[in-house]
Design an enzyme around this catalytic site. Structure first.
Site, PDB file in Angstrom:
ATOM      1  N   ARG A 103       0.848  -1.179   0.000  1.00  0.00           N
ATOM      2  CA  ARG A 103       0.000   0.000   0.000  1.00  0.00           C
ATOM      3  C   ARG A 103       0.889   1.235   0.000  1.00  0.00           C
ATOM      4  O   ARG A 103       1.746   1.375   0.880  1.00  0.00           O
ATOM      5  CB  ARG A 103      -0.851  -0.051   1.278  1.00  0.00           C
ATOM      6  N   THR A 107      -0.691   7.686  -0.771  1.00  0.00           N
ATOM      7  CA  THR A 107      -2.027   7.647  -1.381  1.00  0.00           C
ATOM      8  C   THR A 107      -2.922   6.573  -0.778  1.00  0.00           C
ATOM      9  O   THR A 107      -4.140   6.596  -0.974  1.00  0.00           O
ATOM     10  CB  THR A 107      -1.914   7.344  -2.886  1.00  0.00           C
ATOM     11  N   ASP A 199       1.088  -2.727  12.845  1.00  0.00           N
ATOM     12  CA  ASP A 199       1.384  -3.184  11.482  1.00  0.00           C
ATOM     13  C   ASP A 199       1.642  -4.691  11.517  1.00  0.00           C
ATOM     14  O   ASP A 199       2.648  -5.152  12.057  1.00  0.00           O
ATOM     15  CB  ASP A 199       2.618  -2.433  10.956  1.00  0.00           C
ATOM     16  N   ASP A 202       5.054  -5.860   9.984  1.00  0.00           N
ATOM     17  CA  ASP A 202       6.201  -5.527  10.837  1.00  0.00           C
ATOM     18  C   ASP A 202       6.226  -6.381  12.108  1.00  0.00           C
ATOM     19  O   ASP A 202       7.289  -6.835  12.547  1.00  0.00           O
ATOM     20  CB  ASP A 202       6.147  -4.042  11.231  1.00  0.00           C
TER      21      ASP A 202
HETATM   22  C1  PRP Z   1      -0.925  -4.070   4.783  1.00  0.00           C
HETATM   23  C2  PRP Z   1      -1.827  -5.277   5.005  1.00  0.00           C
HETATM   24  C3  PRP Z   1      -2.665  -5.317   3.771  1.00  0.00           C
HETATM   25  C4  PRP Z   1      -2.835  -3.862   3.470  1.00  0.00           C
HETATM   26  C5  PRP Z   1      -4.176  -3.445   3.978  1.00  0.00           C
HETATM   27  O1  PRP Z   1       0.113  -4.393   3.946  1.00  0.00           O
HETATM   28  O2  PRP Z   1      -1.127  -6.464   5.199  1.00  0.00           O
HETATM   29  O3  PRP Z   1      -2.059  -5.978   2.696  1.00  0.00           O
HETATM   30  O4  PRP Z   1      -1.792  -3.135   4.146  1.00  0.00           O
HETATM   31  O5  PRP Z   1      -4.439  -2.165   3.589  1.00  0.00           O
HETATM   32  P1  PRP Z   1      -5.610  -1.782   2.610  1.00  0.00           P
HETATM   33  O6  PRP Z   1      -6.810  -2.595   2.998  1.00  0.00           O
HETATM   34  O7  PRP Z   1      -5.770  -0.329   2.889  1.00  0.00           O
HETATM   35  O8  PRP Z   1      -5.154  -2.079   1.222  1.00  0.00           O
HETATM   36  P2  PRP Z   1       1.321  -3.381   3.648  1.00  0.00           P
HETATM   37  O9  PRP Z   1       1.002  -2.490   2.523  1.00  0.00           O
HETATM   38  O10 PRP Z   1       1.716  -2.716   4.925  1.00  0.00           O
HETATM   39  O11 PRP Z   1       2.454  -4.339   3.134  1.00  0.00           O
HETATM   40  P3  PRP Z   1       3.234  -5.512   3.880  1.00  0.00           P
HETATM   41  O12 PRP Z   1       2.269  -6.647   4.052  1.00  0.00           O
HETATM   42  O13 PRP Z   1       4.306  -5.828   2.901  1.00  0.00           O
HETATM   43  O14 PRP Z   1       3.747  -5.016   5.198  1.00  0.00           O
END
Ligand code: PRP
Length: 208
Positions: A103, A107, A199, A202
């Site tokens: 994500r 944005t 997170d 993380d």
């Molecule tokens: C997080 C989570 C989802 C997403 C959710 O991933 O694991 O994939 O954000 O957000 P959304 O519903 O607003 O799309 P992240 O982008 O942090 O990546 P990662 O899993 O690599 O840490």
């Protein structure tokens, strides 16, 4: 609207509370994600289709059942990885197809970076795995990809959702049931689920 299933199982609620705890370390966090995935998978698979079959017991033939559909797990990288092993504990013979989406921090829009799906679909039902349904952008993008691939039956399995994520996924894909352990209050100004658990990527991988 999608069907939304929020688990009321006491073990799910107990483990989710431990997962949220800021003092839960990475090792314990990963173990809890594994256990929650297993429990939620049990609930999310309650309507799988069966074929009748016969099995030989030591005493003779018995009527039985065999799962009919070929199942694919689709973890969204990277946080979805933690849900794979718990689900595979119950469904050892599934296919796992990874989708890489992160994500954008500014944005909050999903950005795809990994997809090695073959041209034709090889599974009949997909379980999209991702702990967090925040804005829902990542889940919607993944379901878009799977439908384009040709998968007819798709379910979402996650741990925590924001009302905004439920609304977004459900309005774009009302045929996709949503299975989660809880729906929290809201998203904050940087797109994190509140009260949430921080997170999930993380906390699983020690990168926070
Ligand atoms: C997080 C989570 C989802 C997403 C959710 O991933 O694991 O994939 O954000 O957000 P959304 O519903 O607003 O799309 P992240 O982008 O942090 O990546 P990662 O899993 O690599 O840490």
């Amino acid at each position: 609207m999608s069907q939304v299933f929020v688990s009321s199982h006491p073990l799910v609620q107990h483990k989710l509370t431990m997962l949220r705890d800021v003092d839960t370390d990475h090792r314990a966090f990963r173990d809890l994600v594994y256990e929650l995935a297993l429990l939620l998978c049990y609930e999310a698979t309650q309507d799988l289709t069966l074929n009748e079959t016969t099995v030989q017991t030591p005493m003779g033939a018995a009527e039985g059942y065999k799962a009919k559909e070929t199942i694919g797990l689709v973890p969204i990288l990277r946080a979805g990885l933690g849900l794979v092993d718990g689900v595979m504990e119950l469904l050892p013979n599934v296919q796992v197809w990874h989708i890489g989406i992160y994500r954008d921090e500014e944005t909050l829009r999903p950005v795809q970076y990994y997809n090695k799906l073959p041209t034709d679909p090889t599974v009949q039902i997909c379980l999209v795995l991702d702990p967090m349904l925040a804005t829902g952008g990542s889940a919607v993008a993944t379901v878009d990809i799977l439908k384009q691939w040709g998968v007819k039956r798709i379910k979402y399995l996650g741990l925590l959702a924001a009302p905004e994520g439920i609304e977004h996924l459900s309005s774009n894909h009302p045929d996709v049931p949503i299975h989660v352990a809880a729906i929290d209050e809201k998203l904050n100004e940087i797109g994190f689920i509140v009260p949430g658990l921080g997170d999930a990527g993380d906390r699983q991988f020690g990168t926070g």
